[in-house]
Design an enzyme around this catalytic site. Structure first.
Site, PDB file in Angstrom:
ATOM      1  N   GLU A 209      30.385  -9.223 -16.795  1.00  0.00           N
ATOM      2  CA  GLU A 209      31.405  -9.690 -15.870  1.00  0.00           C
ATOM      3  C   GLU A 209      32.735  -9.180 -16.415  1.00  0.00           C
ATOM      4  OE1 GLU A 209      31.007 -13.958 -15.267  1.00  0.00           O
ATOM      5  OE2 GLU A 209      33.134 -14.040 -14.816  1.00  0.00           O
TER       6      GLU A 209
ATOM      7  N   ASP B 119      41.556 -20.268 -15.423  1.00  0.00           N
ATOM      8  CA  ASP B 119      41.164 -19.931 -16.789  1.00  0.00           C
ATOM      9  C   ASP B 119      41.940 -20.734 -17.811  1.00  0.00           C
ATOM     10  OD1 ASP B 119      39.174 -17.724 -16.685  1.00  0.00           O
ATOM     11  OD2 ASP B 119      40.717 -16.822 -15.425  1.00  0.00           O
TER      12      ASP B 119
ATOM     13  N   TYR C  81      27.240 -19.286  -9.439  1.00  0.00           N
ATOM     14  CA  TYR C  81      27.949 -19.496 -10.702  1.00  0.00           C
ATOM     15  C   TYR C  81      28.167 -21.008 -10.835  1.00  0.00           C
ATOM     16  CZ  TYR C  81      31.492 -18.505 -14.330  1.00  0.00           C
ATOM     17  OH  TYR C  81      32.202 -18.408 -15.499  1.00  0.00           O
TER      18      TYR C  81
END
Lengths: 260, 384
Positions: free
Chosen positions: A48, A59, A171
């Site tokens: 990824e 993040d 995911y």
């Protein structure tokens, strides 16, 4: 469709899929090519690649620092596709980026650039299924997987909407919070995995850094694991022997995916 | 309404989507509930000091050769219009059973107003603030701490408002169960732009009644500064269907120039391009690749790379006119109002005052004096 094939093939061998996240351009675009090679050599099954965005809200500190380093080194979407296209790897590549970079480039163009560069899937952490129609259509037309994120907070109604559009794999966010290394992996992961009855492969990310985590997650019913911050921490140090360290961490984690 | 034309929407991480749905539902449930409305009114009036006066600024009027009224949001408790929104949202948080509120702040005005609302309603309050802004607004940092809020410095990125928003969003992602994210402007994913606009609309409602009472007619124009745009939308909203010109005055900074990484202004409406930032599709300052530019303004409350989606839409349709004023002209206006009227305006509001000298605002003008300038005294003194 290379992503699903990889999951299928490894399931046949009773292996879990190890996915590594790194940020393209951290520390430099050239080094990223070497890092990808080292990870694949270590046994990583899928890469990824982060395409760095200036405001990465999903993040945590580790990945944000990587993104800052990548932006400082001059990484941009043009360079990204050039370098991704030149990578000679036999594992699927996935791009992870934020929606504004896709929107700004033009959705169609972004997807066709992915296709040309040999990128098999796209993950966009700030694009919920409700806003994804245009990108989803372009991806479907081009045969690029649009990978969706599901979280412990995802309701049944949303889960169904996501499953309707998801391809490649799901995911799974292992617990609430942003990306980063954690000491344990929550029970909520197991509960979440059990909720998903659809046949799509499931990979768990956020907070996985150790072989014990990998075994635990695969045992809980996942088909793969995504490891980011643990690799990025090694890259952050940028010491001599970095490639060896990455390869060896990849090998350690990969061995935990064998003999399920 | 999730979208304003093609702007707005919900570009948020999956983890937050259920929380946004919960918020939208709770807001719909409570906004017209008699108990909620009465309690909000109580706090706005007895705690916040509303209604604020609409003041005929005679000496400024003479100076500008037009009749100018100031909507005195600088007199709201805390010194800015921000409390209208924070009291509303903190009350909503309480009705939703949340125990902790978090907020981002640029100038410190929203953080302070959040800390006040948190204190009076007994909610644990955490405020994220860029280190650069903390340096520029020391007094507000101290004030927030006095009010019992925890102030968390944000040293990532440009160390200003957009980075504080990023950090607050991360906190919310991690603590979505018990935490309410109290956003400070008409930005962010749906339903925030609508909620914040609604809570700020009290400014426009009062203004309408007051100007009709004093002048027997509506003004030719209303002038308000716009960073994210909450004071502007708040005063504009009740006039959208009237024959009143609406001017949103942005920070022109050091001119509408930019590099690959930096804009020398914060004029997203005047010079921004369509994109997605902080959960909404809107006009933003970005480079050719879509990286967000660091913005600039002498007024920290305007120093933001995006703008509310509803305002972006109203500028596209032509209903709101986007203008910009340089740092220098805003600074002049800061001095002019201080000397002529004995009111030290916030540097943000000084942009609106500066624009009012232009001819296109007409003869009867209302300026939204969104905040007072005590917080800026040190900055201005440092320039001399």
């Amino acid at each position: 469709m290379r992503i699903k094939e990889t999951f299928d093939a490894l399931r046949g061998k009773k292996e879990g899929v190890l996915i590594a996240y790194i940020c393209a351009g951290d520390p430099t675009a050239e080094k990223t090519v070497e890092i990808v090679d080292a990870l694949v050599k270590g046994g990583v099954d899928m890469i990824e690649l982060g395409l760095p965005f200036s405001d990465p809200v999903a993040d945590g500190a580790t990945i944000q620092a990587a993104i800052d380093r990548a932006l400082t080194s001059g990484m941009n979407p043009d360079k990204f596709f050039r370098h991704a296209g030149s990578m000679d790897v036999n594992v699927p590549l996935i791009v992870m980026t934020y929606y504004n970079l896709i929107f700004r480039r033009g959705i169609k163009r972004f997807v066709s650039d992915c296709k040309s560069a040999g990128i098999s899937g796209i993950i966009v952490p700030d694009l919920p299924v409700e806003e994804s129609e245009e990108l989803h259509q372009c991806c479907r037309d081009a045969g690029v997987d649009l990978i969706f994120i599901v979280a412990p907070t995802t309701t049944e109604e949303r889960m169904n909407m996501i499953l309707d559009k998801a391809s490649g794999f799901l995911y799974i966010v292992s617990r609430l919070g942003v990306t980063g290394v954690r000491e344990d992996v929550a029970d909520s992961t197991e509960r979440l995995l059990k909720r998903i009855k659809a046949p799509i492969p499931k990979a768990v990310g956020f907070g996985i850094s150790k072989p014990e985590h990998v075994r635990e997650i695969l045992k809980a019913g996942a088909d793969g694991v995504i490891v980011g911050s643990a690799f990025v921490n090694i890259i952050a140090k940028n010491e001599p022997g970095m490639l060896k360290s990455l390869e060896s961490l990849a090998a350690t984690l990969k061995s935990a995916t064998l003999n399920r | 309404m999730k979208k304003f034309g093609r702007y707005g929407g919900q570009f948020a991480p999956e983890v937050l989507m259920p929380a946004l749905e919960e918020l939208a539902g709770a807001y719909e449930q409570h906004k017209n509930d008699a108990k909620f409305v009465a309690e909000l009114r109580h706090y706005l009036e007895d705690f916040g000091g509303r209604p604020t006066p609409l003041y005929h600024a005679k000496r400024l009027s003479k100076h500008l050769n037009k009749k100018v009224y100031l909507k005195r949001e600088d007199l709201v408790h805390g010194g800015a219009h921000k409390l209208n929104n924070t009291i509303g949202q903190a009350l909503l948080a309480k009705y939703m059973g949340k125990e902790r509120i978090i907020a981002e702040t640029g100038a410190g005005q929203h953080g302070t107003a959040t800390a006040m609302a948190g204190a009076v309603l007994g909610l644990k309050t955490v405020v994220y603030m860029g280190t650069k802004d903390m340096e520029r607004q020391k007094m507000n940092v101290f004030r927030m701490k006095l009010l019992g809020a925890e102030v968390i410095p944000v040293s990532s990125g440009s160390q200003t408002l957009k980075d504080a928003i990023n950090e607050a969003l991360r906190d919310w992602v991690a603590n979505v169960g018990d935490t309410y994210y109290l956003i400070g402007s008409i930005v962010g994913p749906h339903p925030y732009p609508t909620i914040v606009r609604d809570f700020q609309t009290v400014i426009g409602q009062e203004t309408r009644e007051q100007i009709l009472g004093k002048e027997g007619r509506l003004p030719d124009s209303i002038v308000a500064c716009a960073g994210g745009g909450s004071n502007a939308m708040g005063i504009f909203y009740p006039f959208l269907n009237d024959d009143v010109d609406l001017f949103a005055v942005e920070a022109g900074g050091e001119g509408l120039k930019k590099t690959e990484k930096v804009a020398y202004h914060s004029a997203s409406l005047c010079a921004g391009e369509e994109g997605v930032l902080h959960g909404a599709r809107t006009k933003i300052l970005q480079n050719e690749y879509g990286q967000i530019l660091e913005s600039h303004s002498i007024a920290p409350g305007l120093d933001y790379s995006g703008v509310g989606p509803e305002l972006a839409r109203l500028v596209d349709t032509g209903r709101v006119k986007a203008r910009n004023i340089s740092d220098e002209d805003a600074l002049d206006a800061f001095h002019v109002l201080s000397r002529l009227e004995g009111i030290v305006p916030a540097l943000e509001s000084a942009h609106a005052i500066a624009y009012t000298q232009k001819d296109d605002v007409g003869d009867l003008v209302v300026i939204n004096l969104s905040g007072r300038g005590d917080k800026d005294v040190e900055t201005v003194a440092g320039l001399k």
